[in-house]
Design an enzyme around this catalytic site. Structure first.
Site, PDB file in Angstrom:
ATOM      1  N   LYS A 265      78.112 -15.147  -8.381  1.00 14.99           N
ATOM      2  CA  LYS A 265      77.890 -16.452  -9.018  1.00 14.99           C
ATOM      3  C   LYS A 265      79.152 -17.296  -9.048  1.00 14.99           C
ATOM      4  O   LYS A 265      79.082 -18.517  -8.954  1.00 14.99           O
ATOM      5  CB  LYS A 265      77.361 -16.267 -10.451  1.00 14.99           C
ATOM      6  CG  LYS A 265      75.913 -15.851 -10.499  1.00 14.99           C
ATOM      7  CD  LYS A 265      75.313 -16.115 -11.872  1.00 14.99           C
ATOM      8  CE  LYS A 265      73.851 -15.764 -11.906  1.00 14.99           C
ATOM      9  NZ  LYS A 265      73.263 -15.880 -13.245  1.00 14.99           N
TER      10      LYS A 265
ATOM     11  N   LYS B 294      66.248 -19.266  -8.202  1.00  9.13           N
ATOM     12  CA  LYS B 294      66.091 -20.620  -8.737  1.00  9.13           C
ATOM     13  C   LYS B 294      67.065 -21.585  -8.096  1.00  9.13           C
ATOM     14  O   LYS B 294      66.819 -22.769  -8.029  1.00  9.13           O
ATOM     15  CB  LYS B 294      66.462 -20.623 -10.230  1.00  9.13           C
ATOM     16  CG  LYS B 294      65.564 -19.854 -11.119  1.00  9.13           C
ATOM     17  CD  LYS B 294      66.220 -19.719 -12.498  1.00  9.13           C
ATOM     18  CE  LYS B 294      65.340 -18.888 -13.399  1.00  9.13           C
ATOM     19  NZ  LYS B 294      65.951 -18.580 -14.673  1.00  9.13           N
TER      20      LYS B 294
ATOM     21  N   LYS C 147      67.952 -13.043  -1.942  1.00 11.37           N
ATOM     22  CA  LYS C 147      67.028 -12.896  -3.063  1.00 11.37           C
ATOM     23  C   LYS C 147      66.297 -14.218  -3.326  1.00 11.37           C
ATOM     24  O   LYS C 147      66.917 -15.279  -3.192  1.00 11.37           O
ATOM     25  CB  LYS C 147      67.902 -12.536  -4.278  1.00 11.37           C
ATOM     26  CG  LYS C 147      67.227 -11.989  -5.462  1.00 11.37           C
ATOM     27  CD  LYS C 147      68.251 -11.614  -6.514  1.00 11.37           C
ATOM     28  CE  LYS C 147      68.841 -12.839  -7.185  1.00 11.37           C
ATOM     29  NZ  LYS C 147      69.484 -12.584  -8.475  1.00 11.37           N
TER      30      LYS C 147
HETATM   31  P1  AMP Z   1      66.851 -14.905 -14.563  1.00 12.23           P
HETATM   32  O1  AMP Z   1      65.978 -15.988 -14.087  1.00 12.23           O
HETATM   33  O2  AMP Z   1      68.081 -14.708 -13.737  1.00 12.23           O
HETATM   34  O3  AMP Z   1      67.115 -14.974 -16.029  1.00 12.23           O
HETATM   35  O4  AMP Z   1      66.008 -13.569 -14.330  1.00 12.23           O
HETATM   36  C1  AMP Z   1      64.934 -13.198 -15.167  1.00 12.23           C
HETATM   37  C2  AMP Z   1      64.357 -11.881 -14.711  1.00 12.23           C
HETATM   38  O5  AMP Z   1      63.782 -12.018 -13.407  1.00 12.23           O
HETATM   39  C3  AMP Z   1      65.393 -10.759 -14.600  1.00 12.23           C
HETATM   40  O6  AMP Z   1      64.814  -9.563 -15.084  1.00 12.23           O
HETATM   41  C4  AMP Z   1      65.669 -10.668 -13.129  1.00 12.23           C
HETATM   42  O7  AMP Z   1      66.060  -9.363 -12.743  1.00 12.23           O
HETATM   43  C5  AMP Z   1      64.308 -11.019 -12.535  1.00 12.23           C
HETATM   44  N1  AMP Z   1      64.450 -11.597 -11.185  1.00 12.23           N
HETATM   45  C6  AMP Z   1      65.083 -12.757 -10.848  1.00 12.23           C
HETATM   46  N2  AMP Z   1      65.009 -12.978  -9.522  1.00 12.23           N
HETATM   47  C7  AMP Z   1      64.297 -11.938  -8.993  1.00 12.23           C
HETATM   48  C8  AMP Z   1      63.857 -11.594  -7.661  1.00 12.23           C
HETATM   49  N3  AMP Z   1      64.133 -12.360  -6.610  1.00 12.23           N
HETATM   50  N4  AMP Z   1      63.155 -10.442  -7.506  1.00 12.23           N
HETATM   51  C9  AMP Z   1      62.856  -9.657  -8.568  1.00 12.23           C
HETATM   52  N5  AMP Z   1      63.222  -9.927  -9.851  1.00 12.23           N
HETATM   53  C10 AMP Z   1      63.936 -11.050 -10.062  1.00 12.23           C
HETATM   54  N1  TRP Z   2      71.007 -11.439 -17.518  1.00 14.51           N
HETATM   55  C1  TRP Z   2      69.593 -11.522 -17.394  1.00 14.51           C
HETATM   56  C2  TRP Z   2      69.232 -12.293 -16.107  1.00 14.51           C
HETATM   57  O1  TRP Z   2      69.950 -13.108 -15.645  1.00 14.51           O
HETATM   58  C3  TRP Z   2      68.955 -12.213 -18.564  1.00 14.51           C
HETATM   59  C4  TRP Z   2      69.189 -11.489 -19.849  1.00 14.51           C
HETATM   60  C5  TRP Z   2      70.007 -11.893 -20.865  1.00 14.51           C
HETATM   61  C6  TRP Z   2      68.602 -10.274 -20.259  1.00 14.51           C
HETATM   62  N2  TRP Z   2      69.940 -10.998 -21.895  1.00 14.51           N
HETATM   63  C7  TRP Z   2      69.098  -9.995 -21.559  1.00 14.51           C
HETATM   64  C8  TRP Z   2      67.705  -9.385 -19.660  1.00 14.51           C
HETATM   65  C9  TRP Z   2      68.738  -8.838 -22.256  1.00 14.51           C
HETATM   66  C10 TRP Z   2      67.349  -8.238 -20.355  1.00 14.51           C
HETATM   67  C11 TRP Z   2      67.854  -7.969 -21.649  1.00 14.51           C
HETATM   68  O2  TRP Z   2      68.194 -12.084 -15.582  1.00 14.51           O
END
Ligand code: AMP
Ligand code: TRP
Length: 333
Positions: free
Chosen positions: A114, A201, A198
């Site tokens: 990131k 967003k 991957k």
């Molecule tokens: P985030 O949007 O980064 O907060 O991710 C929310 C949840 O979605 C987390 O548990 C991530 O591991 C899962 N996640 C995000 N992108 C992917 C992906 N491309 N494939 C599988 N899980 C994902």
């Molecule tokens: N770091 C996780 C992500 O980007 C989001 C997250 C923040 C999270 N706090 C958490 C996931 C606690 C599980 C438990 O996807």
């Protein structure tokens, strides 16, 4: 066995099929098992580790809550709240950041990805992001944390931090060491345009992902345009290791229908991608469009969403407030 579930999703817009299949779909199954106590958090403090526009952030917090509910999480069974409403998260994060060695954080690969090339310009918050995540989880004595594959390393860090705190203060079992719940298969959904990347967003190409707010036509169009190769679909699993785009589309199909990749290969092996694509578009639009319609309906009902989040925060506050008090006492404050 009854489980205490905690997970979080960042309100950074464009929740997509990867979030759904990797995480949110599991949240729904866990919510539906009456034995579990589930807490699903909109992690807005994590979101500001990279720049957010004020109005957009406010909307995205509501939209993430709406996505949880539209996907099938019942707010009368599970706690849904946003992190910034419960002070203990930030306080716990500070305390744990004083326990966690820098060497552990330096190993986190997500920070490296990131922060990109210019690490000096990344925020300190982005660097200590996994400690805030540990605080989230440990404040609720979570036994299980459902996440996608990309969060595995952060969960290992959470486990290490919990064990170190317990050892340093001689308070065995005070911080519960949580178990990750990561699906064995399809826990990493890839971009529709590049099987090495991957689904995310932040990908500038909207064609790389299916958003949970996409219409039926958008879903059909994106699947039609998804990258494939020119060979027929293989019959054998082994062949997929070199054909990542095929593997991803077959994986998405299997995951959304809750069936094994073997079964999907039997269905499509030897056929052309156009067969898979038309079936996949149909299955995806029948599963995702109702969620999309429901998200749009809920977003128009701001009062309802704000009420769900406020009630969730009140319940979360009781649990996390008690834990942080005990934590401070152990430290000697
Ligand atoms: P985030 O949007 O980064 O907060 O991710 C929310 C949840 O979605 C987390 O548990 C991530 O591991 C899962 N996640 C995000 N992108 C992917 C992906 N491309 N494939 C599988 N899980 C994902
Ligand atoms: N770091 C996780 C992500 O980007 C989001 C997250 C923040 C999270 N706090 C958490 C996931 C606690 C599980 C438990 O996807």
């Amino acid at each position: 066995m009854s489980k205490k579930i905690f997970s979080g999703v960042q309100p950074t817009g464009n929740l997509h099929l990867g979030n759904y299949l990797g995480a949110i779909k599991n949240f729904v199954d866990l919510n539906n098992d009456n034995q579990n106590e589930c807490i699903f958090c909109v992690v807005d403090l994590h979101a500001i580790t990279v720049k957010q526009e004020q109005d957009q952030l406010t909307n995205n917090i509501r939209e993430t809550a709406a996505t949880f509910i539209a996907s099938g999480i019942d707010p009368s069974k599970s706690i849904i709240f946003n992190q910034s409403k419960v002070h203990a998260h930030a306080e716990g994060s500070w305390i744990l950041s004083c326990m966690a060695p820098m060497g552990w954080l330096n190993r986190m690969t997500q920070f490296k990805e990131k922060a990109g090339k210019d690490k000096e310009k990344a925020s300190v918050g982005l660097y200590i992001y996994p400690i805030l995540m540990a605080s989230d989880i440990l404040l609720y004595d979570a036994t299980h944390v459902p996440v996608g594959e990309d969060q595995k390393q952060h969960l290992e860090l959470t486990r290490d931090i919990a064990q170190k705190f317990n050892k340093d203060f001689g308070c065995e079992d005070f911080l519960r060491v949580p178990e990750p719940l990561i699906k064995k298969n399809f826990s990493r959904i890839m971009s529709l345009k590049d099987g090495l990347k991957k689904m995310s967003k932040s990908d500038p190409s909207d064609l790389s992902r299916i958003n949970l707010t996409d219409t039926k036509d958008e879903i059909i169009n994106k699947i039609k345009k998804a990258k494939t190769d020119s060979l027929p679909i293989p019959n054998e699993y082994q062949e997929l290791n070199e054909r990542l785009e095929a593997k991803n589309l077959l994986g998405i199909y299997s995951s959304i229908l809750d069936q094994t990749l073997d079964k999907t290969l039997k269905e499509f092996g030897g056929k052309n991608f156009s067969d898979l694509k038309s079936q996949l578009a149909e299955v995806l639009s029948s599963k995702i469009s109702p969620i999309s319609d429901e998200i749009k309906k809920l977003i128009d009902d701001q009062n309802y969403l704000d009420k769900v989040l406020a009630e969730g925060a009140n319940k979360a506050e009781v649990i996390a407030g008690k834990k942080i008090k005990e934590m401070k006492k152990i430290i000697g404050f």
